[in-house]
Design a protein around this motif. Structure first.
Motif, mmCIF file in Angstrom:
data_model
loop_
_atom_site.group_PDB
_atom_site.id
_atom_site.type_symbol
_atom_site.label_atom_id
_atom_site.label_comp_id
_atom_site.label_asym_id
_atom_site.label_seq_id
_atom_site.Cartn_x
_atom_site.Cartn_y
_atom_site.Cartn_z
ATOM 1 N N ILE A 181 0.629 -0.595 -3.333
ATOM 2 C CA ILE A 181 0.462 0.748 -2.804
ATOM 3 C C ILE A 181 -0.939 1.283 -3.085
ATOM 4 O O ILE A 181 -1.484 2.074 -2.295
ATOM 5 N N ALA A 182 -1.562 0.841 -4.182
ATOM 6 C CA ALA A 182 -2.941 1.260 -4.450
ATOM 7 C C ALA A 182 -3.874 0.726 -3.358
ATOM 8 O O ALA A 182 -4.742 1.457 -2.852
ATOM 9 N N LEU A 183 -3.697 -0.537 -2.980
ATOM 10 C CA LEU A 183 -4.526 -1.103 -1.917
ATOM 11 C C LEU A 183 -4.242 -0.432 -0.579
ATOM 12 O O LEU A 183 -5.160 -0.162 0.203
ATOM 13 N N HIS A 184 -2.966 -0.145 -0.329
ATOM 14 C CA HIS A 184 -2.623 0.479 0.949
ATOM 15 C C HIS A 184 -3.201 1.892 1.044
ATOM 16 O O HIS A 184 -3.795 2.265 2.078
ATOM 17 N N LEU A 185 -3.028 2.680 -0.009
ATOM 18 C CA LEU A 185 -3.519 4.058 0.043
ATOM 19 C C LEU A 185 -5.036 4.124 0.133
ATOM 20 O O LEU A 185 -5.588 4.940 0.890
ATOM 21 N N GLN A 186 -5.726 3.270 -0.605
ATOM 22 C CA GLN A 186 -7.191 3.353 -0.634
ATOM 23 C C GLN A 186 -7.838 2.583 0.517
ATOM 24 O O GLN A 186 -8.714 3.117 1.206
ATOM 25 N N SER A 187 -7.418 1.341 0.721
ATOM 26 C CA SER A 187 -8.046 0.537 1.779
ATOM 27 C C SER A 187 -7.421 0.800 3.142
ATOM 28 O O SER A 187 -8.125 0.844 4.158
ATOM 29 N N GLY A 188 -6.102 0.965 3.176
ATOM 30 C CA GLY A 188 -5.436 1.162 4.451
ATOM 31 C C GLY A 188 -5.525 2.578 4.980
ATOM 32 O O GLY A 188 -5.737 2.785 6.178
ATOM 33 N N LEU A 189 -5.367 3.566 4.087
ATOM 34 C CA LEU A 189 -5.363 4.967 4.527
ATOM 35 C C LEU A 189 -6.637 5.718 4.147
ATOM 36 O O LEU A 189 -6.808 6.866 4.563
ATOM 37 N N GLY A 190 -7.511 5.098 3.381
ATOM 38 C CA GLY A 190 -8.791 5.721 3.054
ATOM 39 C C GLY A 190 -8.722 6.792 1.981
ATOM 40 O O GLY A 190 -9.638 7.612 1.869
ATOM 41 N N ASP A 191 -7.668 6.825 1.162
ATOM 42 C CA ASP A 191 -7.578 7.818 0.085
ATOM 43 C C ASP A 191 -8.588 7.509 -1.012
ATOM 44 O O ASP A 191 -8.953 6.346 -1.246
ATOM 45 N N SER A 192 -9.003 8.539 -1.703
ATOM 46 C CA SER A 192 -9.881 8.354 -2.851
ATOM 47 C C SER A 192 -9.068 7.847 -4.040
ATOM 48 O O SER A 192 -7.829 7.921 -4.058
ATOM 49 N N ALA A 193 -9.779 7.347 -5.040
ATOM 50 C CA ALA A 193 -9.088 6.888 -6.247
ATOM 51 C C ALA A 193 -8.351 8.040 -6.927
ATOM 52 O O ALA A 193 -7.256 7.855 -7.480
ATOM 53 N N LEU A 194 -8.942 9.236 -6.887
ATOM 54 C CA LEU A 194 -8.311 10.397 -7.503
ATOM 55 C C LEU A 194 -6.998 10.736 -6.798
ATOM 56 O O LEU A 194 -5.970 10.956 -7.449
ATOM 57 N N ARG A 195 -7.028 10.774 -5.473
ATOM 58 C CA ARG A 195 -5.795 11.104 -4.745
ATOM 59 C C ARG A 195 -4.732 10.041 -4.960
ATOM 60 O O ARG A 195 -3.537 10.361 -5.100
#
Length: 292
Positions: free
Chosen positions: A117-131
């Motif tokens: 989910i960390a890879l999906h949120l950051q790489s897939g959806l473009g979320d920041s590390a903080l979010r």
């Protein structure tokens, strides 16, 4: 010199106390176990990146043989009166083997979830590390709250906490896959599944660890604790290696939202792992009732 003033080592004529301290290091078993774990984890971690070469499969097969050799060496050492890394007495403690399995599966699902989910949120959806970190916080809060407060529940419920927790986790993993499969953030459904997910994993991990340690003899507490800690770490490593590899493999498939699809498939696998853990935990509860 009076006998009661003799140094303990002289009174024992240099022999080790079989029930406590002074244990030597079982070096052959340690070397074989370290090699087996290395041969198992390296191909799992690097296999995806290297395209699953022949040496990776050879390494996995050799690791199985070394694990078997480790068990033979430990059994032989115990028969000679030595001190194996993991004594048969600890493994024969009521529910210990099933507890190791439940903890390993729980931590595998948890680690695979965090990785994917960390890879999906950051790489897939473009979320920041903080979010991304704040998204995890909802799950972490309920995990910690359950771990600190499950003892307040009725004692008669305790044998069912791990199976129930793993079933809740399985449903939550499935819900996360549904919430994120469309390529969006999932809205309220995302947080509505993260909250019970943390609670379910907490119910599976903390009571299992505590109840298993409560069934070993006091002299074996340190060894049993080390065994369960090792199961926790290996479970996390295998979860990242296997479930993480599944997520990365699915990214190569065509589609409008490859990361969302990959995470949905991985969520289904995490739900399956949790369900297997629930079955093992139920069998542990039944076997304990039969012995009682």
């Amino acid at each position: 010199m009076p006998e009661d003033l003799d140094p303990p080592a002289r009174r024992g004529h240099g022999r080790r106390d079989p029930g406590g301290g002074g244990r030597g290091l079982a070096l052959p078993g340690l070397v074989v176990l370290g090699a087996a774990v290395t041969l198992l984890t390296v191909p799992l971690v690097l296999g995806q990146e290297e395209g699953w070469p022949l040496w990776g499969w050879f390494s996995l097969g050799l690791s199985v043989l070394l694990f078997a050799l480790f068990m033979v060496l430990e059994a032989r050492l115990a028969r000679r009166g030595g001190a194996p890394l993991v004594s048969a007495r600890v493994l024969r403690a009521p529910g210990m083997r099933r507890a190791v399995t439940v903890i390993s599966l729980t931590m595998a699902a948890n680690a695979g979830f965090l990785f994917a989910i960390a890879l999906h949120l950051q790489s897939g959806l473009g979320d920041s590390a903080l979010r991304t970190g704040l998204t995890f916080a909802t799950c972490a809060v309920t995990f910690g709250a359950v771990g600190l407060n499950w003892r307040r529940l009725p004692v008669s419920w305790r044998p069912w906490l791990a199976p129930a927790g793993l079933l809740v986790a399985a449903g939550s993993f499935a819900g996360l896959g549904l919430a994120l499969r469309g390529g969006g953030h999932g809205g309220a459904l995302l947080y509505g599944t993260l909250l019970p997910l943390g609670a379910g994993l907490g119910l599976a991990f903390s009571p299992t660890l505590t109840l298993a340690l409560g069934k070993v003899a006091p002299r074996d507490a340190a060894e049993a604790s080390g065994l369960l800690a090792t199961a926790t770490q290996l479970g996390q490593l295998l979860g990242v290696a296997t479930l993480g590899t599944l997520y990365l493999n699915r990214l190569d498939l065509p589609g409008a939202h490859p990361s969302a699809h990959a995470y949905a498939v991985t969520s289904a696998a995490m739900a399956a792992v949790s369900s297997v853990g629930a079955v093992v935990a139920v069998e542990w509860r039944r076997s304990g009732r039969r012995r009682a």
